[in-house]
Design a protein around this motif. Structure first.
Motif, PDB file in Angstrom:
ATOM      1  N   GLU A 111       0.835  -1.202   0.000  1.00 33.51           N
ATOM      2  CA  GLU A 111       0.000   0.000   0.000  1.00 33.51           C
ATOM      3  C   GLU A 111       0.872   1.255   0.000  1.00 33.51           C
ATOM      4  N   ALA A 112       1.929   1.245   0.797  1.00 30.69           N
ATOM      5  CA  ALA A 112       2.848   2.390   0.828  1.00 30.69           C
ATOM      6  C   ALA A 112       3.553   2.563  -0.501  1.00 30.69           C
ATOM      7  N   ILE A 113       3.973   1.456  -1.103  1.00 27.73           N
ATOM      8  CA  ILE A 113       4.665   1.536  -2.400  1.00 27.73           C
ATOM      9  C   ILE A 113       3.736   2.100  -3.462  1.00 27.73           C
ATOM     10  N   ALA A 114       2.513   1.589  -3.538  1.00 27.15           N
ATOM     11  CA  ALA A 114       1.581   2.042  -4.566  1.00 27.15           C
ATOM     12  C   ALA A 114       1.236   3.519  -4.394  1.00 27.15           C
ATOM     13  N   THR A 115       1.027   3.941  -3.148  1.00 29.75           N
ATOM     14  CA  THR A 115       0.675   5.343  -2.877  1.00 29.75           C
ATOM     15  C   THR A 115       1.829   6.282  -3.208  1.00 29.75           C
ATOM     16  N   SER A 116       3.010   5.964  -2.698  1.00 28.14           N
ATOM     17  CA  SER A 116       4.154   6.864  -2.887  1.00 28.14           C
ATOM     18  C   SER A 116       4.598   6.911  -4.349  1.00 28.14           C
ATOM     19  N   HIS A 117       4.515   5.786  -5.050  1.00 28.99           N
ATOM     20  CA  HIS A 117       4.861   5.763  -6.467  1.00 28.99           C
ATOM     21  C   HIS A 117       3.910   6.670  -7.255  1.00 28.99           C
ATOM     22  N   ALA A 118       2.636   6.668  -6.855  1.00 32.76           N
ATOM     23  CA  ALA A 118       1.650   7.532  -7.508  1.00 32.76           C
ATOM     24  C   ALA A 118       1.966   9.006  -7.284  1.00 32.76           C
ATOM     25  N   VAL A 119       2.284   9.363  -6.041  1.00 34.44           N
ATOM     26  CA  VAL A 119       2.611  10.756  -5.730  1.00 34.44           C
ATOM     27  C   VAL A 119       3.862  11.196  -6.486  1.00 34.44           C
ATOM     28  N   ASN A 120       4.876  10.346  -6.509  1.00 33.63           N
ATOM     29  CA  ASN A 120       6.116  10.712  -7.196  1.00 33.63           C
ATOM     30  C   ASN A 120       5.934  10.799  -8.711  1.00 33.63           C
ATOM     31  N   THR A 121       5.016  10.013  -9.256  1.00 37.01           N
ATOM     32  CA  THR A 121       4.694  10.153 -10.674  1.00 37.01           C
ATOM     33  C   THR A 121       4.144  11.543 -10.954  1.00 37.01           C
ATOM     34  N   ALA A 122       3.209  11.991 -10.117  1.00 29.61           N
ATOM     35  CA  ALA A 122       2.643  13.336 -10.288  1.00 29.61           C
ATOM     36  C   ALA A 122       3.713  14.403 -10.138  1.00 29.61           C
ATOM     37  N   ARG A 123       4.572  14.267  -9.140  1.00 31.80           N
ATOM     38  CA  ARG A 123       5.641  15.242  -8.928  1.00 31.80           C
ATOM     39  C   ARG A 123       6.563  15.322 -10.141  1.00 31.80           C
ATOM     40  N   HIS A 124       6.910  14.144 -10.673  1.00 35.06           N
ATOM     41  CA  HIS A 124       7.847  14.111 -11.792  1.00 35.06           C
ATOM     42  C   HIS A 124       7.241  14.759 -13.035  1.00 35.06           C
ATOM     43  N   LEU A 125       5.979  14.493 -13.300  1.00 34.53           N
ATOM     44  CA  LEU A 125       5.323  15.106 -14.449  1.00 34.53           C
ATOM     45  C   LEU A 125       5.344  16.626 -14.344  1.00 34.53           C
ATOM     46  N   VAL A 126       5.093  17.154 -13.151  1.00 33.94           N
ATOM     47  CA  VAL A 126       5.115  18.604 -12.947  1.00 33.94           C
ATOM     48  C   VAL A 126       6.532  19.148 -13.122  1.00 33.94           C
ATOM     49  N   ASN A 127       7.522  18.400 -12.699  1.00 33.40           N
ATOM     50  CA  ASN A 127       8.908  18.870 -12.780  1.00 33.40           C
ATOM     51  C   ASN A 127       9.471  18.869 -14.206  1.00 33.40           C
ATOM     52  N   LEU A 128       8.884  18.089 -15.089  1.00 34.19           N
ATOM     53  CA  LEU A 128       9.394  18.025 -16.453  1.00 34.19           C
ATOM     54  C   LEU A 128       9.256  19.380 -17.145  1.00 34.19           C
ATOM     55  N   PRO A 129      10.291  19.825 -17.853  1.00 34.62           N
ATOM     56  CA  PRO A 129      10.179  21.101 -18.580  1.00 34.62           C
ATOM     57  C   PRO A 129       9.193  20.978 -19.742  1.00 34.62           C
ATOM     58  N   ALA A 130       8.599  22.102 -20.103  1.00 34.46           N
ATOM     59  CA  ALA A 130       7.599  22.095 -21.168  1.00 34.46           C
ATOM     60  C   ALA A 130       8.188  21.689 -22.508  1.00 34.46           C
ATOM     61  N   ALA A 131       9.484  21.851 -22.699  1.00 35.71           N
ATOM     62  CA  ALA A 131      10.117  21.395 -23.944  1.00 35.71           C
ATOM     63  C   ALA A 131      10.069  19.877 -24.065  1.00 35.71           C
ATOM     64  N   ASP A 132       9.998  19.184 -22.918  1.00 35.14           N
ATOM     65  CA  ASP A 132       9.907  17.723 -22.912  1.00 35.14           C
ATOM     66  C   ASP A 132       8.457  17.245 -22.846  1.00 35.14           C
TER      67      ASP A 132
END
Length: 514
Positions: A187-208
């Protein structure tokens, strides 16, 4: 809050992805290592759920370190303290409930959020110590506290630069052993992986991350999944569907707008689906009503609402709750060019309502409006029981509640209360604001049914929500206005960068639907 939900004993990895997104979490990678790389030092992390557990552990350890340090740590009010022994470092994390605020102020103090947040300090110490292996155990900890701690460890481990293979940034990956029930760990793995996916998408530059690459990435995430399927409506399909608001917003960009539909269906689910709509403006210049440079600087985050829902889809696919969910990502870039829409233009929405453009920088509500129309117009058995949208919609919401609390509007009290409860439990808080009938005149135009922005300097978050309410028909609806970003470290989340706001809240909300 868990409802009837139980995490599966095994987690399937995501399909292979790109742009630095990992198909499996840092926790999973660390726990699979058999031999440490580099240092042979083992660090021992103990999470204590009450003061008795702290003192019990210190009493056992006291024979191995000086009396003065024992007394100092025993009387300390610190949440985390480090004890250096010949056998290796010991970190004790004290996770005690806070005293209730006497003035009734909003607090984030669930067992889950307390455990999650303290692991930011723990991981910071581990990175400094660089042990080859780490042993994590729990003493007098509730289920929620233990899951929160493991979730926090994964959140703290996320690093954008190392995920993109930055040559100057080496990832910290020790051998990891955790004394915890397997379903809690998953449960912790699934939750944290989901949050980090969202964080990473936001961190990606718009050129990518542009509308084309974003939609392709969403498809790649769930390729081959038995429960999750992705459909993309490109610009041509949007035009066929008469989605005039969305096509106008993305008209000037190199990559045209698109609507990504992520459909999750558990085979045992008997309930009507929950529909979620996310604003996915991959970069917002403001359009012809150009933003000042300081306000444009971080506008790669203007797709933060859609990122939260993409992260939620990752959790659905890995955790497999018995629910049905439809996620719609309304993706476009608000660019400047010869095809850009203009102030004074009159556009026709998918539901037939005409909208006069007052301000091209109020574009998020336009793409959401057409996507909400798609969500609520589905026929049974896909007609949603509720629809929730998530968006980095207004600066006015941040003025009202600051950066850490999502602003909630709703047409249904039961839905609103369920979301607020989920936010409290997950340490991902919301606060409800009203929609005010007296402000309705601010949305009316002499030449169209609606105007896309009020000319008033006040109540901007409210009038934005009221605009969206024109597109949800009679389906119970909630609108969540978020920041999706933190400028500084916040618990287990490092800043500046995406913070995955609303992923944990919506996970708790969906657990309760099982």
């Amino acid at each position: 809050m868990m409802g009837n939900y139980k995490c599966p004993e095994t987690l399937e990895p995501l399909a292979q992805t790109d742009l630095g997104l990992m198909p499996r979490s840092w926790l999973e990678q660390a726990m699979e290592l058999s031999e440490p790389v580099g240092s042979n030092v083992e660090a021992h992390v103990i999470v204590a759920g009450n003061q008795e557990a702290v003192e019990r552990r210190l009493d056992v350890l006291s024979k191995k370190f000086p009396d003065w340090q024992y007394l100092q740590e025993k009387d300390s009010n610190k949440d985390v303290f480090l004890i250096s022994l010949d056998s290796g470092p010991v970190i004790i994390a004290r996770c005690l409930p806070k005293d209730k605020d006497p003035q009734g102020m909003l607090q984030q103090d669930s067992d889950y959020s307390r455990g999650r947040n303290v692991m930011g300090q723990v991981f910071s110490l581990l990175k400094q110590l660089k042990p080859g292996s780490v042993q994590l155990e729990f003493d007098a900890c509730s289920r929620e506290l233990a899951i929160g701690c493991v979730t926090g460890l994964e959140l703290a481990a996320y690093d954008y630069r190392s995920s993109r293979d930055d040559a100057d940034k080496e990832a910290f990956l020790p051998v990891l052993r955790i004394d915890i029930t397997q379903s809690w760990l998953n449960e912790a793995i699934a939750t944290s992986h989901a949050v980090n996916t969202a964080r990473h998408l936001v961190n990606l530059p718009a050129a990518d991350l542009n509308p084309q690459s974003y939609s392709e990435l969403a498809g790649n995430l769930f390729r081959g999944s038995a429960t999750t399927h992705v459909t993309v409506w490109p610009r041509e399909r949007l035009q066929e569907e008469k989605m005039g608001l969305m096509t106008a917003v993305g008209a000037a960009a190199e990559h045209g707008p698109c609507l990504v539909h992520i459909s999750y269906r558990h085979p045992d689910s008997k309930k009507a689906p929950v529909a979620l709509v996310g604003k996915g403006i991959t970069f917002d210049t403001g359009g012809l009503d150009l933003k000042p440079s300081a306000f444009m600087r971080n506008m790669k985050k203007d797709m933060g609402g859609s990122a939260a829902l993409a992260g939620l889809a990752v959790w659905l696919d890995r955790a497999r709750p018995v629910v049905s969910v439809d996620i719609y990502l309304a993706i476009a870039e608000n660019a400047v060019g010869k095809q850009a829409f203009r102030p004074g233009d009159i556009l026709t929405a998918r539901n037939g309502k005409t909208v006069e453009i007052d301000n091209t920088d109020a574009e998020g509500r336009l793409v959401l409006a057409d996507a909400l129309s798609v969500a609520v117009s589905r026929e049974a058995p896909d007609k949603p029981s509720v629809v929730i949208d998530v968006a980095t919609l207004t600066g006015a919401a941040r003025v009202a509640l600051g950066m850490k609390v999502g602003v909630l509007f709703a047409t249904n009290d039961e839905l609103s209360a369920a979301l607020v409860r989920a936010g409290e439990s997950a340490g991902d808080p919301l606060w409800r604001l009203p929609m005010i009938k007296a402000y309705d005149a601010e949305l009316r135009s002499p030449v169209a049914a609606l105007v896309n922005a009020s000319t008033s300097r006040f109540g901007g978050a409210i009038t934005a929500a009221m605009f969206l309410a024109e597109f949800v028909d009679d389906v119970p609806w909630a609108h969540i206005d978020v920041n999706a970003w933190t400028d500084a470290n916040d618990g287990a989340i490092s800043g500046p960068g995406g913070n995955g706001q609303m992923v944990q809240c919506l996970i708790d909300f969906l657990r309760e639907q099982v």
